[in-house]
Scaffold this motif. Structure first.
Motif, PDB file in Angstrom:
ATOM      1  N   SER A 191       0.852  -1.193   0.000  1.00  0.00           N
ATOM      2  CA  SER A 191       0.000   0.000   0.000  1.00  0.00           C
ATOM      3  C   SER A 191       0.885   1.240   0.000  1.00  0.00           C
ATOM      4  O   SER A 191       2.108   1.146   0.135  1.00  0.00           O
ATOM      5  N   VAL A 192       0.279   2.380  -0.171  1.00  0.00           N
ATOM      6  CA  VAL A 192       1.027   3.644  -0.233  1.00  0.00           C
ATOM      7  C   VAL A 192       1.700   3.908   1.111  1.00  0.00           C
ATOM      8  O   VAL A 192       1.081   3.747   2.172  1.00  0.00           O
ATOM      9  N   THR A 193       2.966   4.308   1.083  1.00  0.00           N
ATOM     10  CA  THR A 193       3.709   4.562   2.316  1.00  0.00           C
ATOM     11  C   THR A 193       3.436   5.975   2.840  1.00  0.00           C
ATOM     12  O   THR A 193       3.004   6.864   2.102  1.00  0.00           O
ATOM     13  N   GLN A 194       3.726   6.151   4.117  1.00  0.00           N
ATOM     14  CA  GLN A 194       3.558   7.473   4.732  1.00  0.00           C
ATOM     15  C   GLN A 194       4.487   8.498   4.091  1.00  0.00           C
ATOM     16  O   GLN A 194       4.136   9.677   3.963  1.00  0.00           O
ATOM     17  N   LEU A 195       5.666   8.056   3.657  1.00  0.00           N
ATOM     18  CA  LEU A 195       6.597   8.992   3.032  1.00  0.00           C
ATOM     19  C   LEU A 195       6.055   9.492   1.691  1.00  0.00           C
ATOM     20  O   LEU A 195       6.247  10.659   1.338  1.00  0.00           O
ATOM     21  N   GLU A 196       5.376   8.627   0.949  1.00  0.00           N
ATOM     22  CA  GLU A 196       4.775   9.060  -0.312  1.00  0.00           C
ATOM     23  C   GLU A 196       3.679  10.098  -0.065  1.00  0.00           C
ATOM     24  O   GLU A 196       3.542  11.060  -0.829  1.00  0.00           O
ATOM     25  N   LEU A 197       2.914   9.893   1.002  1.00  0.00           N
ATOM     26  CA  LEU A 197       1.898  10.896   1.362  1.00  0.00           C
ATOM     27  C   LEU A 197       2.555  12.215   1.749  1.00  0.00           C
ATOM     28  O   LEU A 197       2.057  13.295   1.421  1.00  0.00           O
ATOM     29  N   PHE A 198       3.679  12.118   2.462  1.00  0.00           N
ATOM     30  CA  PHE A 198       4.423  13.316   2.836  1.00  0.00           C
ATOM     31  C   PHE A 198       4.945  14.029   1.591  1.00  0.00           C
ATOM     32  O   PHE A 198       4.888  15.261   1.490  1.00  0.00           O
ATOM     33  N   PHE A 199       5.438  13.258   0.636  1.00  0.00           N
ATOM     34  CA  PHE A 199       5.902  13.802  -0.642  1.00  0.00           C
ATOM     35  C   PHE A 199       4.779  14.585  -1.329  1.00  0.00           C
ATOM     36  O   PHE A 199       5.019  15.639  -1.925  1.00  0.00           O
ATOM     37  N   ASP A 200       3.552  14.087  -1.223  1.00  0.00           N
ATOM     38  CA  ASP A 200       2.420  14.729  -1.892  1.00  0.00           C
ATOM     39  C   ASP A 200       2.107  16.115  -1.329  1.00  0.00           C
ATOM     40  O   ASP A 200       1.446  16.925  -1.997  1.00  0.00           O
ATOM     41  N   LEU A 201       2.566  16.389  -0.119  1.00  0.00           N
ATOM     42  CA  LEU A 201       2.310  17.712   0.458  1.00  0.00           C
ATOM     43  C   LEU A 201       2.953  18.814  -0.375  1.00  0.00           C
ATOM     44  O   LEU A 201       2.441  19.937  -0.440  1.00  0.00           O
ATOM     45  N   VAL A 202       4.077  18.505  -1.004  1.00  0.00           N
ATOM     46  CA  VAL A 202       4.703  19.484  -1.902  1.00  0.00           C
ATOM     47  C   VAL A 202       3.792  19.753  -3.088  1.00  0.00           C
ATOM     48  O   VAL A 202       3.676  20.882  -3.552  1.00  0.00           O
ATOM     49  N   LEU A 203       3.121  18.696  -3.573  1.00  0.00           N
ATOM     50  CA  LEU A 203       2.188  18.874  -4.689  1.00  0.00           C
ATOM     51  C   LEU A 203       0.973  19.683  -4.275  1.00  0.00           C
ATOM     52  O   LEU A 203       0.420  20.443  -5.081  1.00  0.00           O
ATOM     53  N   VAL A 204       0.545  19.559  -3.025  1.00  0.00           N
ATOM     54  CA  VAL A 204      -0.555  20.384  -2.515  1.00  0.00           C
ATOM     55  C   VAL A 204      -0.202  21.854  -2.690  1.00  0.00           C
ATOM     56  O   VAL A 204      -0.997  22.657  -3.191  1.00  0.00           O
ATOM     57  N   PHE A 205       1.002  22.198  -2.250  1.00  0.00           N
ATOM     58  CA  PHE A 205       1.469  23.581  -2.385  1.00  0.00           C
ATOM     59  C   PHE A 205       1.607  23.980  -3.851  1.00  0.00           C
ATOM     60  O   PHE A 205       1.213  25.079  -4.255  1.00  0.00           O
TER      61      PHE A 205
END
Length: 393
Positions: free
Chosen positions: A7-21
């Protein structure tokens, strides 16, 4: 390596925060100047950020993003991506003082791509087929995309725009024709990863509601308009996650060999981009609607959206629906006629909406989307139940 049930890792979700910005920055860039040229610039920047994200989505399906050297690489890529996102407002026009922003953007993008290539190269050390695929892809994709963006940074005006278009189109075309020998080790991870980026983009549409009324006193138009905007975002969520996402994921599970890679690339890498672009365009429209409803910048409740903001509002949803149709059709061969009809109806309603107040423009679009979702839910109740809760056949 990534296991089949990953499943998707927590680090990948953290990486996505840059995409949010980054998505917020793209929306702000589009809102800065209501012209077709500026909308094109915003779309091009979004395409670059999409290519950043998609590269690491594929990588995270081959190697565990939160283990070993991959973890360090993800943080390095996040840092470079954050710098790239920070300079989005200056990606085409450098502001006085500081570094030359267009070149910073291009170099940051180069760093992201090189880190990605390095980890993929290491991951393919014992897989000759994957190593060949990575080599073929890198020979063109890295050189075309990054080189042309660096050259574009040193140009201005039309030449700069054309170089950006060539960089992105070349990158996408080379990836399409470079081969079908990639790896999709975990279908569940791959589908979940792309579903989450849709959530991130829909989150931007909700953020735009708040930005549109920031600093304005609460009132009934703001309340009603905000709820209508949220309903539109919710209906777009429903259109993707209720059945479509699961249907395509099942097709990806059943596919084997090159067909699996083709579905992963065409349905997720390519068809998801107009979905994301559509949501970002919608975000711009929603921001403007809430501006009007709150009486910002001298607007009143009776004013209507015109030009780019109106086209963004309706056109964003049209692009999203068409992309959803293509997403499902490529994987399953099934054409969602109701969604095509809805897209055509929304496009045809733009001249009508032109003469309506902003609240009515938003309400009309919401009503059309609601009709689509209700009709699909009732008309396809049995297959919907089987897809959502039945066993796979």
């Amino acid at each position: 390596m990534v296991s089949e049930d990953a499943s998707v890792t927590q680090l990948e979700l953290f990486f996505d925060l840059v995409l949010v910005f980054a998505f917020t920055q793209v929306t702000d860039l589009a809102a800065h100047e209501a012209t077709a040229a500026n909308m094109l610039r915003a779309l091009l920047v979004l395409a670059v950020m999409w290519w950043v994200w998609i590269a690491y989505a594929w990588l995270g399906n081959v190697v565990k993003a939160d283990e070993g050297i991959a973890r360090v690489a993800m943080f390095v890529a996040m840092g470079a991506a954050l710098i790239v996102a920070l300079v989005i407002p200056e990606a085409f026009h450098d502001m006085p003082g500081g570094w030359y922003a267009p070149l910073v953007f291009a170099i940051g993008y180069l760093v992201i791509r090189l880190v990605h290539l390095w980890v993929f190269w290491l991951a393919s050390s014992e897989d000759t087929q994957l190593r060949g695929q990575v080599t073929r892809w890198a020979a063109g994709s890295i050189t075309i995309g990054t080189t042309l963006l660096i050259i574009a940074a040193l140009n201005h005006g039309t030449a700069q725009l054309l170089l950006w278009i060539a960089a992105i189109a070349g990158d996408m075309l080379w990836t399409f024709f470079a081969g079908n020998e990639w790896r999709v080790n975990s279908v569940s991870h791959f589908a979940e990863r792309h579903g989450l980026i849709v959530i991130v983009a829909l989150g931007e549409s909700i953020v735009s509601i708040g930005i549109g009324v920031a600093g304005l006193p609460i009132s009934w138009p703001i309340t009603v308009g905000s709820l209508l905007a949220l309903t539109v975002s919710g209906l777009l969520w429903w259109a993707y996650f209720d059945v479509a996402a699961a249907t395509v994921e099942r097709a990806l599970i059943r596919a084997r060999g090159e067909r699996r890679i083709q579905i992963a690339r065409n349905c997720y890498t390519y068809w998801h981009f107009p979905m994301i672009a559509g949501i970002i365009a919608l975000s711009l429209g929603l921001k403007k609607v809430l501006n009007y409803l709150g009486g910002a910048e001298g607007h009143s409740l009776h004013d209507a959206l015109h030009g780019i903001p109106l086209f963004s509002l309706y056109g964003g949803v049209v692009a999203y629906l068409i992309a959803l149709v293509g997403f499902k059709q490529y994987a399953t061969g099934q054409v969602s006629t109701a969604r095509i009809v809805t897209a055509v109806v929304l496009a045809a309603l733009v001249p009508v909406a032109w003469h309506l107040p902003a609240m009515a423009q938003l309400g009309l679009m919401c009503a059309v989307l609601l009709a689509l979702i209700v009709w699909e839910t009732v008309r396809f109740a049995e297959p919907r139940e089987e897809i959502r809760h039945g066993s796979e056949h």
